[in-house]
Design an enzyme around this catalytic site. Structure first.
Site, PDB file in Angstrom:
ATOM      1  N   GLY A  11       0.866  -1.294   0.012  1.00 40.86           N
ATOM      2  CA  GLY A  11      -0.006  -0.031  -0.012  1.00 40.86           C
ATOM      3  C   GLY A  11       1.034   1.202   0.134  1.00 40.86           C
ATOM      4  N   GLN A  15      -1.615   7.616   1.073  1.00 43.58           N
ATOM      5  CA  GLN A  15      -1.272   8.883   1.827  1.00 43.58           C
ATOM      6  C   GLN A  15      -0.118   8.648   2.865  1.00 43.58           C
ATOM      7  OE1 GLN A  15      -4.211  10.221   4.522  1.00 43.58           O
ATOM      8  NE2 GLN A  15      -3.239  12.160   4.575  1.00 43.58           N
ATOM      9  N   ASP A  37       2.212  -2.013  -4.212  1.00 40.51           N
ATOM     10  CA  ASP A  37       0.809  -1.477  -4.209  1.00 40.51           C
ATOM     11  C   ASP A  37       0.189  -2.403  -5.370  1.00 40.51           C
ATOM     12  OD1 ASP A  37      -0.162   1.316  -2.969  1.00 40.51           O
ATOM     13  OD2 ASP A  37      -1.404   0.314  -4.469  1.00 40.51           O
ATOM     14  N   ARG A  39      -2.069  -0.180  -7.161  1.00 40.98           N
ATOM     15  CA  ARG A  39      -1.732   1.065  -8.012  1.00 40.98           C
ATOM     16  C   ARG A  39      -0.524   1.111  -8.545  1.00 40.98           C
ATOM     17  NH1 ARG A  39      -3.626   6.588  -5.392  1.00 40.98           N
ATOM     18  NH2 ARG A  39      -3.746   5.826  -3.323  1.00 40.98           N
ATOM     19  N   ASP A  55      -0.946  -7.637  -5.276  1.00 40.21           N
ATOM     20  CA  ASP A  55      -2.041  -7.704  -4.732  1.00 40.21           C
ATOM     21  C   ASP A  55      -2.152  -8.120  -3.337  1.00 40.21           C
ATOM     22  OD1 ASP A  55      -4.859  -8.022  -3.748  1.00 40.21           O
ATOM     23  OD2 ASP A  55      -5.581  -8.624  -5.793  1.00 40.21           O
ATOM     24  N   TYR A 145     -15.544  -0.102   8.478  1.00 32.50           N
ATOM     25  CA  TYR A 145     -13.961   0.185   8.670  1.00 32.50           C
ATOM     26  C   TYR A 145     -13.706   0.088  10.129  1.00 32.50           C
ATOM     27  CZ  TYR A 145      -9.863   3.140   8.758  1.00 32.50           C
ATOM     28  OH  TYR A 145      -8.614   3.404   8.704  1.00 32.50           O
ATOM     29  N   LYS A 149     -11.107  -2.932  11.951  1.00 31.36           N
ATOM     30  CA  LYS A 149      -9.857  -2.720  12.524  1.00 31.36           C
ATOM     31  C   LYS A 149      -9.925  -3.140  14.114  1.00 31.36           C
ATOM     32  CE  LYS A 149      -7.688   0.324   9.681  1.00 31.36           C
ATOM     33  NZ  LYS A 149      -6.474  -0.425   9.030  1.00 31.36           N
TER      34      LYS A 149
HETATM   35  P1  NAD Z   1      -4.659   5.056   1.253  1.00 27.05           P
HETATM   36  O1  NAD Z   1      -6.121   4.835   0.581  1.00 27.05           O
HETATM   37  O2  NAD Z   1      -4.325   6.552   0.941  1.00 27.05           O
HETATM   38  O3  NAD Z   1      -3.656   3.970   0.738  1.00 27.05           O
HETATM   39  C1  NAD Z   1      -3.846   2.783   0.720  1.00 27.05           C
HETATM   40  C2  NAD Z   1      -3.138   2.052  -0.657  1.00 27.05           C
HETATM   41  O4  NAD Z   1      -3.407   0.672  -0.545  1.00 27.05           O
HETATM   42  C3  NAD Z   1      -3.598   2.614  -1.997  1.00 27.05           C
HETATM   43  O5  NAD Z   1      -2.361   3.064  -2.632  1.00 27.05           O
HETATM   44  C4  NAD Z   1      -4.128   1.599  -2.260  1.00 27.05           C
HETATM   45  O6  NAD Z   1      -3.940   1.232  -3.881  1.00 27.05           O
HETATM   46  C5  NAD Z   1      -3.382   0.246  -1.697  1.00 27.05           C
HETATM   47  N1  NAD Z   1      -4.324  -0.928  -2.005  1.00 27.05           N
HETATM   48  C6  NAD Z   1      -5.472  -1.104  -1.888  1.00 27.05           C
HETATM   49  N2  NAD Z   1      -5.918  -2.342  -2.324  1.00 27.05           N
HETATM   50  C7  NAD Z   1      -4.781  -3.170  -2.336  1.00 27.05           C
HETATM   51  C8  NAD Z   1      -4.537  -4.477  -2.573  1.00 27.05           C
HETATM   52  N3  NAD Z   1      -5.495  -5.403  -2.572  1.00 27.05           N
HETATM   53  N4  NAD Z   1      -3.242  -4.819  -2.544  1.00 27.05           N
HETATM   54  C9  NAD Z   1      -2.090  -3.771  -2.535  1.00 27.05           C
HETATM   55  N5  NAD Z   1      -2.386  -2.720  -2.478  1.00 27.05           N
HETATM   56  C10 NAD Z   1      -3.841  -2.258  -2.274  1.00 27.05           C
HETATM   57  O7  NAD Z   1      -4.582   4.862   2.765  1.00 27.05           O
HETATM   58  P2  NAD Z   1      -3.688   5.334   3.751  1.00 27.05           P
HETATM   59  O8  NAD Z   1      -4.409   6.890   4.235  1.00 27.05           O
HETATM   60  O9  NAD Z   1      -2.285   5.588   3.485  1.00 27.05           O
HETATM   61  O10 NAD Z   1      -3.747   4.583   4.979  1.00 27.05           O
HETATM   62  C11 NAD Z   1      -3.096   3.450   5.264  1.00 27.05           C
HETATM   63  C12 NAD Z   1      -3.292   2.679   6.526  1.00 27.05           C
HETATM   64  O11 NAD Z   1      -3.484   3.466   7.595  1.00 27.05           O
HETATM   65  C13 NAD Z   1      -4.674   1.890   6.278  1.00 27.05           C
HETATM   66  O12 NAD Z   1      -4.570   0.765   7.009  1.00 27.05           O
HETATM   67  C14 NAD Z   1      -5.695   2.810   7.209  1.00 27.05           C
HETATM   68  O13 NAD Z   1      -6.710   2.296   7.547  1.00 27.05           O
HETATM   69  C15 NAD Z   1      -4.729   3.551   8.064  1.00 27.05           C
HETATM   70  N6  NAD Z   1      -5.285   4.897   8.672  1.00 27.05           N
HETATM   71  C16 NAD Z   1      -5.154   5.839   8.049  1.00 27.05           C
HETATM   72  C17 NAD Z   1      -5.603   7.225   8.532  1.00 27.05           C
HETATM   73  C18 NAD Z   1      -5.401   8.257   7.752  1.00 27.05           C
HETATM   74  O14 NAD Z   1      -5.807   9.539   7.977  1.00 27.05           O
HETATM   75  N7  NAD Z   1      -5.073   8.412   6.494  1.00 27.05           N
HETATM   76  C19 NAD Z   1      -6.225   7.094   9.706  1.00 27.05           C
HETATM   77  C20 NAD Z   1      -6.436   5.952  10.514  1.00 27.05           C
HETATM   78  C21 NAD Z   1      -5.748   4.755  10.044  1.00 27.05           C
END
Ligand code: NAD
Length: 318
Positions: A11, A15, A37, A39, A55, A145, A149
């Protein structure tokens, strides 16, 4: 002899993934941190180190990569976030659960040294305390979600207790950053507001003016992640997921903070379905166990974050 760590970030184009991959590459060396990723590689990561398309749902391919690349640690960031999850609950449950179980199984089979997997403040629900929400309390999440978690936290604990897998986790608050776009969470407004303020001097906010939520600036989140992962195993007392706190503010407060720099910035409030999600979460978090176990301390308050965000967003639009 110390094990030479080889890290797989799953991933990495998201972000958090982009910034965490870059931070890990600084510590462990570019070649020892493999970004992956579903993507394409995020342009910000191009030329900074290895990338594989992967994946996390395909356990066999994941297992092959772990063996082929001699992986010792996995950071699993692939997930469907809170707001997107409500639009497609089955997809969110499947990815968030099966992705984690695939990684934990491979960690056990290949005796990986450490796993990182983030949880979220979304585990908390309307019956949890609103202020200084403690580590252990009533936890009744209302989003798919949050359910995924919370279940994930107990799977991490189970793999640790039963098979000794060293899996570590943080309940991130809403994360604010300028490098990579947010991925469909309820707190995304606090990122969008900066680019809209710089570009249009106006923002239509999907949450009400006084909706306080726990938030954190990305540099603090990256540092927290690395400090947790570098802490000696004997210091880790929470094997589900640590509460983690940064800043708590409302849309009204962040707008006022931006107006100090952009006086003609205006904001309208039109709450949508995300208001219900936001209302179910605590307004602030008690992270005293993280402070005690691995000396967590955030650096950014609202003022300091606003200044840094605006400087960087303005540079991007210049
Ligand atoms: P994001 O959606 O920006 O990034 C997730 C990435 O995972 C994407 O690039 C997507 O292409 C990739 N992805 C999706 N399905 C996939 C698969 N099957 N195989 C491989 N890659 C895959 O999310 P983020 O904000 O970077 O969050 C990362 C983690 O942090 C997550 O577990 C999220 O729940 C957790 N989190 C984020 C926040 C926040 O504010 N951003 C807050 C709390 C927890």
């Amino acid at each position: 002899m110390a094990v030479k760590e080889k890290i797989l970030v799953i991933g990495a184009s998201g972000q958090i993934g982009v910034e965490l991959t870059m931070a890990l590459r600084k510590i462990y060396g570019n070649a020892n941190v493999i970004a992956s990723d579903l993507r394409e590689q995020n342009p910000l990561l191009e030329g900074t180190g290895p990338y594989v398309s992967l994946d996390v749902m395909n356990k066999e391919m994941l297992h092959v990569q772990v063996i082929r690349q001699n992986i010792t640690q996995i950071y699993l960031l692939a997930a469907i976030l809170s707001a997107t999850g409500e639009k497609n609950p089955n997809l969110a449950w499947n990815l968030n659960m099966q992705g984690l179980l695939n990684v934990l199984d491979i960690a056990r089979e290949e005796q990986l040294t450490k796993i990182y997997w983030p949880s979220s403040i979304a585990v908390f629900g309307p019956t949890s305390p609103k202020h200084n929400c403690p580590q252990q309390t009533i936890i009744e999440p209302i989003t798919v979600y949050g359910i995924s978690k919370y279940a994930g936290e107990f799977w991490c604990n189970y793999y640790h207790q039963r098979w000794g897998v060293d899996v570590r986790s943080l309940r991130y608050p809403g994360l604010i950053s300028y490098k990579s776009a947010p991925g469909g969470g309820t707190t995304d407004y606090a990122v969008e507001i900066f680019s809209e303020a710089v570009e249009d001097k106006h923002y239509n906010c999907y949450l009400a003016e006084d909706t306080y939520l726990p938030m954190m600036y990305m540099p603090d989140a990256i540092r927290a992640t690395i400090e947790l992962m570098e802490a000696p195993a004997e210091n880790i007392s929470v094997h589900t997921s640590y509460n983690l706190a940064g800043i708590s503010f409302s849309p009204g407060e962040i707008a006022a903070s931006i107006q100090q720099y952009i006086p003609d910035f205006t904001i309208d409030y039109k709450p949508d379905y995300r208001q219900t999600i936001a209302n179910s979460w605590p307004q602030s978090i008690d992270d005293s166990i993280a402070q005690k176990d691995w000396h967590w301390k955030p650096e950014y308050d609202l003022e300091k974050m606003t200044k840094d965000m605006l400087e960087n967003v303005q540079k991007a639009y210049a």
